[in-house]
Enzyme design. Structure first.
Site, PDB file in Angstrom:
ATOM      1  N   ASP A   8       0.866  -1.173   0.000  1.00 12.13           N
ATOM      2  CA  ASP A   8       0.000   0.000   0.000  1.00 12.13           C
ATOM      3  C   ASP A   8       0.907   1.229   0.000  1.00 12.13           C
ATOM      4  O   ASP A   8       2.121   1.109   0.213  1.00 12.13           O
ATOM      5  CB  ASP A   8      -0.890  -0.043   1.249  1.00 12.13           C
ATOM      6  CG  ASP A   8      -1.788   1.171   1.359  1.00 12.13           C
ATOM      7  OD1 ASP A   8      -2.411   1.542   0.344  1.00 12.13           O
ATOM      8  OD2 ASP A   8      -1.859   1.758   2.453  1.00 12.13           O
ATOM      9  N   ASP A  10      -0.363   5.151   1.002  1.00 10.40           N
ATOM     10  CA  ASP A  10      -0.711   6.117   2.046  1.00 10.40           C
ATOM     11  C   ASP A  10      -0.790   5.458   3.415  1.00 10.40           C
ATOM     12  O   ASP A  10      -1.559   4.512   3.610  1.00 10.40           O
ATOM     13  CB  ASP A  10      -2.047   6.798   1.709  1.00 10.40           C
ATOM     14  CG  ASP A  10      -1.915   7.723   0.518  1.00 10.40           C
ATOM     15  OD1 ASP A  10      -1.378   8.819   0.696  1.00 10.40           O
ATOM     16  OD2 ASP A  10      -2.330   7.320  -0.586  1.00 10.40           O
TER      17      ASP A  10
END
Length: 218
Positions: A8, A10
């Site tokens: 991922d 953020d």
């Protein structure tokens, strides 16, 4: 055998999530004298802000200028992350993934422009073989679309990859696809009720990538 590492962005690679919370909290306090609870904000982490604005609409009880709120929060957020560094251990994980011969992919609910801009600023873009972003799917996390698209690009089955996530929405999306997931929360997501993950770490410095791969390849 694990052949790919999926990250991922953020909150996991760069802690943009704490900065978003601080930015929205400040804007809402200044404009409405409203104190945004962390437990409500965190519901949108790893996804988009649809849930957040539905909540604000109910709480503030009148038509919001969502564009104005977003723009003001975005200005503050840009200030907060302008000099931010990658989270502890990120560079080691990316470097070790390449050294282990893994294919490395990003899988984010953010846009391609957002991810590439920040990865370039962090000098991390070159580590990634693939980027899968919200621009490439119909639905973002917690829907599984981003991970399904990632596996398609990698040409792998779910058991051949490991996902690194910081949010509950990300974990739910990974679980839909049956991807083994390592949770590494940030300050905003630390209290979320994570369940049914492979491992949960406080930081990437808690365990080396080699040790994680060893635990998955048993």
């Amino acid at each position: 055998m694990i052949k790919a590492a999926i990250f991922d962005f953020d909150g996991l690679i760069l802690d943009t999530e704490t900065a978003w919370f601080d930015a929205y909290r400040e804007v809402l306090h200044n404009q409405f004298q409203f104190d945004l609870p962390l437990e409500e904000f965190v519901k949108c982490v790893g996804s988009d802000d649809t849930v957040l604005f539905s909540y604000l609409q109910k709480e503030l009880d009148y038509q919001l200028n969502t564009g104005s709120i977003r723009n003001e929060a975005r200005k503050l957020h840009s200030q907060y992350v302008s000099d931010a560094k990658a989270r502890e251990g990120v560079v080691d994980y990316l470097r070790d993934a390449k050294n282990e011969g893994l294919t490395v992919s990003l899988a984010t609910s953010s846009t391609t422009k957002w991810a590439t801009t920040h990865l370039t600023n962090l000098n991390l873009l070159s580590y990634f073989d693939f980027l899968v972003t919200q621009d490439m799917v119909k639905r973002v996390k917690p829907a599984p679309d981003i991970f399904l698209k990632t596996l398609e690009k990698l040409d792998l089955e779910a058991h051949e990859a490991v996902v690194f996530e910081d949010s509950l929405n990300g974990l739910v999306a990974a679980q839909e696809v049956k991807l083994p997931t390592v949770i590494i929360p940030n300050p905003v997501t630390a209290a979320l009720p994570f369940e049914n993950y492979h491992l949960k770490l406080n930081s990437m410095t808690d365990m080396s990538l080699h040790e994680i791969l060893k635990s998955l390849n048993k």
